[in-house]
Scaffold this motif. Structure first.
Motif, PDB file in Angstrom:
ATOM      1  N   PRO A   9       0.814  -1.222   0.000  1.00 20.07           N
ATOM      2  CA  PRO A   9       0.000   0.000   0.000  1.00 20.07           C
ATOM      3  C   PRO A   9       0.848   1.272   0.000  1.00 20.07           C
ATOM      4  CG  PRO A   9       0.027  -0.929   2.191  1.00 20.07           C
ATOM      5  CD  PRO A   9       0.759  -1.905   1.306  1.00 20.07           C
ATOM      6  N   ARG A  10       1.847   1.306  -0.861  1.00 17.15           N
ATOM      7  CA  ARG A  10       2.715   2.477  -0.979  1.00 17.15           C
ATOM      8  C   ARG A  10       2.780   2.887  -2.436  1.00 17.15           C
ATOM      9  NH1 ARG A  10       9.197   2.896   0.601  1.00 17.15           N
ATOM     10  NH2 ARG A  10       9.612   4.787  -0.604  1.00 17.15           N
ATOM     11  N   THR A  11       2.555   4.178  -2.690  1.00 11.84           N
ATOM     12  CA  THR A  11       2.624   4.664  -4.070  1.00 11.84           C
ATOM     13  C   THR A  11       3.842   5.574  -4.231  1.00 11.84           C
ATOM     14  OG1 THR A  11       1.038   6.419  -3.503  1.00 11.84           O
ATOM     15  CG2 THR A  11       0.159   4.404  -4.497  1.00 11.84           C
ATOM     16  N   TYR A  12       3.655   6.838  -4.559  1.00 15.92           N
ATOM     17  CA  TYR A  12       4.792   7.708  -4.838  1.00 15.92           C
ATOM     18  C   TYR A  12       4.396   9.168  -4.700  1.00 15.92           C
ATOM     19  CZ  TYR A  12       2.330   8.182  -9.286  1.00 15.92           C
ATOM     20  OH  TYR A  12       1.370   8.420 -10.246  1.00 15.92           O
ATOM     21  N   CYS A  13       5.385  10.010  -4.520  1.00 21.11           N
ATOM     22  CA  CYS A  13       5.198  11.462  -4.570  1.00 21.11           C
ATOM     23  C   CYS A  13       6.564  12.089  -4.802  1.00 21.11           C
ATOM     24  CB  CYS A  13       4.549  12.001  -3.292  1.00 21.11           C
ATOM     25  SG  CYS A  13       5.636  12.041  -1.858  1.00 21.11           S
ATOM     26  N   ALA A  14       6.573  13.376  -5.155  1.00 16.11           N
ATOM     27  CA  ALA A  14       7.825  14.052  -5.507  1.00 16.11           C
ATOM     28  C   ALA A  14       8.769  14.176  -4.322  1.00 16.11           C
ATOM     29  CB  ALA A  14       7.521  15.439  -6.076  1.00 16.11           C
ATOM     30  N   ALA A  15       8.224  14.175  -3.118  1.00 12.87           N
ATOM     31  CA  ALA A  15       9.054  14.386  -1.940  1.00 12.87           C
ATOM     32  C   ALA A  15       9.815  13.139  -1.520  1.00 12.87           C
ATOM     33  CB  ALA A  15       8.182  14.872  -0.775  1.00 12.87           C
ATOM     34  N   ASN A  16       9.330  11.962  -1.917  1.00  8.95           N
ATOM     35  CA  ASN A  16       9.970  10.718  -1.510  1.00  8.95           C
ATOM     36  C   ASN A  16      10.860  10.211  -2.642  1.00  8.95           C
ATOM     37  OD1 ASN A  16      10.511   7.918  -0.933  1.00  8.95           O
ATOM     38  ND2 ASN A  16       8.881   8.013   0.593  1.00  8.95           N
ATOM     39  N   THR A  17      12.155  10.143  -2.380  1.00  8.53           N
ATOM     40  CA  THR A  17      13.108   9.757  -3.426  1.00  8.53           C
ATOM     41  C   THR A  17      13.728   8.384  -3.200  1.00  8.53           C
ATOM     42  OG1 THR A  17      14.972  10.835  -2.292  1.00  8.53           O
ATOM     43  CG2 THR A  17      13.677  12.195  -3.813  1.00  8.53           C
TER      44      THR A  17
ATOM     45  N   MET B 125      11.032  15.306  -8.597  1.00 14.16           N
ATOM     46  CA  MET B 125      11.638  14.209  -7.850  1.00 14.16           C
ATOM     47  C   MET B 125      13.155  14.186  -8.044  1.00 14.16           C
ATOM     48  SD  MET B 125      10.698  10.132  -8.027  1.00 14.16           S
ATOM     49  CE  MET B 125       8.962  10.421  -7.641  1.00 14.16           C
ATOM     50  N   LEU B 126      13.601  14.438  -9.281  1.00 15.20           N
ATOM     51  CA  LEU B 126      15.043  14.481  -9.545  1.00 15.20           C
ATOM     52  C   LEU B 126      15.723  15.615  -8.775  1.00 15.20           C
ATOM     53  CD1 LEU B 126      15.606  13.764 -13.360  1.00 15.20           C
ATOM     54  CD2 LEU B 126      16.738  12.644 -11.427  1.00 15.20           C
ATOM     55  N   ALA B 127      15.094  16.791  -8.793  1.00 10.16           N
ATOM     56  CA  ALA B 127      15.667  17.928  -8.069  1.00 10.16           C
ATOM     57  C   ALA B 127      15.735  17.635  -6.573  1.00 10.16           C
ATOM     58  CB  ALA B 127      14.837  19.182  -8.339  1.00 10.16           C
TER      59      ALA B 127
ATOM     60  N   PRO C 121       6.876  21.247  -0.913  1.00 16.73           N
ATOM     61  CA  PRO C 121       7.636  22.023  -1.912  1.00 16.73           C
ATOM     62  C   PRO C 121       9.126  21.664  -1.885  1.00 16.73           C
ATOM     63  CG  PRO C 121       6.250  23.438  -0.557  1.00 16.73           C
ATOM     64  CD  PRO C 121       6.254  22.094   0.085  1.00 16.73           C
ATOM     65  N   ILE C 122       9.780  21.934  -2.965  1.00 17.72           N
ATOM     66  CA  ILE C 122      11.207  21.648  -3.069  1.00 17.72           C
ATOM     67  C   ILE C 122      12.002  22.844  -2.548  1.00 17.72           C
ATOM     68  CG2 ILE C 122      13.101  21.199  -4.665  1.00 17.72           C
ATOM     69  CD1 ILE C 122      11.100  19.788  -6.447  1.00 17.72           C
ATOM     70  N   HIS C 123      12.735  22.610  -1.459  1.00 21.06           N
ATOM     71  CA  HIS C 123      13.576  23.668  -0.898  1.00 21.06           C
ATOM     72  C   HIS C 123      15.038  23.243  -0.862  1.00 21.06           C
ATOM     73  CE1 HIS C 123      10.135  26.068   0.155  1.00 21.06           C
ATOM     74  NE2 HIS C 123       9.625  25.123   0.910  1.00 21.06           N
ATOM     75  N   LYS C 124      15.389  22.286  -1.702  1.00 23.08           N
ATOM     76  CA  LYS C 124      16.730  21.727  -1.637  1.00 23.08           C
ATOM     77  C   LYS C 124      17.622  22.144  -2.808  1.00 23.08           C
ATOM     78  CE  LYS C 124      15.425  17.619   1.006  1.00 23.08           C
ATOM     79  NZ  LYS C 124      13.993  17.900   1.146  1.00 23.08           N
TER      80      LYS C 124
END
Length: 394
Positions: free
Chosen positions: A183-191, A221-223, A309-312
């Motif tokens: 029961p795990r999918t994906y999102c931009a924050a999880n790399t 996700m790459l960033a 949000p991407i702060h990295k």
């Protein structure tokens, strides 16, 4: 009684008058059409067709792009009949051709028991890189609900194949037809899945240089991955297309009346369809009925995902070029991180006035190639073949 000859005379005069009037009307219509055409051409040249803005955090990266990726300094000419952002976004999948690609699929297991689908194009007939052990490899990441069959991915595979490179497409969990095992999918924050895929690719072909390209959420996700890893990555360079740099601003933009009608509801339904497809597994952890009642992306995120949000970007230590359109409704112009990019010599932004979201159509009838395709091809070739010049951008 009126004679027949007189009748024909009257008819002749009438016809001559009508022809004269018709010719005069046609001349006026032609003049108006020419005038409108000239005015539109002038407007197009002065307001639509413009050179993109190239913003780099350092002089060295800027000069590298200028010298090896001439597309960054060329005027972008969107189709004169399709330059508006929504039109570009909606029409690209239908206007551009889908190159034929035969993939070799590989399923790899994740530590949590899940599986990830990778689609490979080995390009064993490469004339420029015949040795498979050292053949350059391009890792491709599709967008939010995208797979290896999206037209923009197929175009990048074709470009890579023509350059003699190998490609591998990272399909997010459960989107490309494979069964969702956990029961795990994906999102931009999880790399975590991306890190596992990159490690797997590197171990599979340790002598091959690797670069990556991400589209929309794939770019985010790459960033995020680069910001987390710093220099501890095997990637030689990264190019990102139409990334949504501030997800809160992206969501707000999509909730404007017209954009909500055209894009928001459709994307929400696509995400719900993916959830419904894997309901037997996901309902162990989620209230699926509640998720299926979401009407917008914001409601779906609140009920199912947590995307931050991407702060990295300040921590990115690998050359990364980012292409965005200023009129992208998914990533509004004011949310593009220009000031952050200026502070990191490893980053560069290329901003076109038009192009929409993953649109970038150009030319009269853009079937075979887009501006985005040309940016990808030139940057990939520059990173693979001239990457030594980017070894130290500090």
């Amino acid at each position: 009684m009126i004679s027949l000859d007189l009748g024909w005379d009257v008819l002749g005069v009438y016809v001559e008058n009508q022809v004269a009037v018709g010719l005069q009307g046609s001349s006026v219509g032609l003049a108006l059409a020419l005038g409108f055409g000239a005015a539109y051409a002038c407007y197009y040249i002065t307001s639509i067709a413009k050179k993109p803005k190239l913003i780099a955090g350092g002089k060295k990266f800027y000069e590298f792009l200028r010298d090896h990726c001439p597309v960054v300094t060329e005027t972008y000419y969107p189709p004169f009949w399709c330059w508006e952002s929504r039109a570009q976004t909606l029409l690209r999948p239908f206007v551009t051709a889908k190159p034929w690609v035969s993939y070799r699929n590989e399923l790899i297991r994740a530590p949590d028991g899940g599986q990830i689908s990778l689609d490979w194009v080995d390009n064993d007939s490469s004339p420029t890189h015949p040795d498979p052990s050292s053949r350059p490899t391009v890792l491709l990441l599709p967008g939010l609900t995208g797979t290896s069959r999206e037209s923009y991915i197929l175009h990048m595979v074709q470009q890579s194949r023509e350059l003699g490179y190998r490609c591998v497409v990272f399909n997010n969990r459960g989107v490309s037809g494979e069964k969702l095992l956990t029961p795990r999918t994906y999102c931009a924050a999880n790399t975590e899945d991306l890190e596992m895929v990159i490690d797997h690719v590197q171990k599979t072909i340790p002598a091959a240089p690797i670069m990556a390209a991400g589209v929309s959420m794939g770019g985010m996700m790459l960033a995020n991955y680069l910001g987390r890893k710093g220099r501890r990555t095997c990637l030689k360079g990264v190019v990102v297309f139409s990334a949504g740099w501030d997800v809160f601003e992206c969501t707000a933009s999509l909730e404007k009346p017209l954009d909500r009608l055209i894009f928001n509801s459709y994307l929400t339904s696509c995400l719900q369809a993916s959830v419904h497809r894997h309901r037997p597994v996901l309902e162990k952890n989620y209230d699926i009925d509640h998720v299926m009642k979401a009407k917008t992306i914001r409601e779906f995120d609140e009920r199912f995902t947590s995307i931050i949000p991407i702060h990295k970007l300040k921590s990115v230590q690998v050359p990364m070029l980012c292409l965005n359109a200023a009129d992208d409704v998914f990533s509004p112009n004011h949310a593009i991180p220009i000031e952050v990019v200026k502070q990191n010599p490893n980053l560069a932004l290329l901003i076109t006035c038009h192009g929409g979201h993953i649109g970038f159509l150009e030319g009269l009838w853009p079937r075979q190639s887009t501006y985005m395709d040309r940016v990808f091809r030139q940057f990939a070739k520059a990173v693979i073949e001239q990457g030594g010049r980017l070894s130290d951008l500090q």
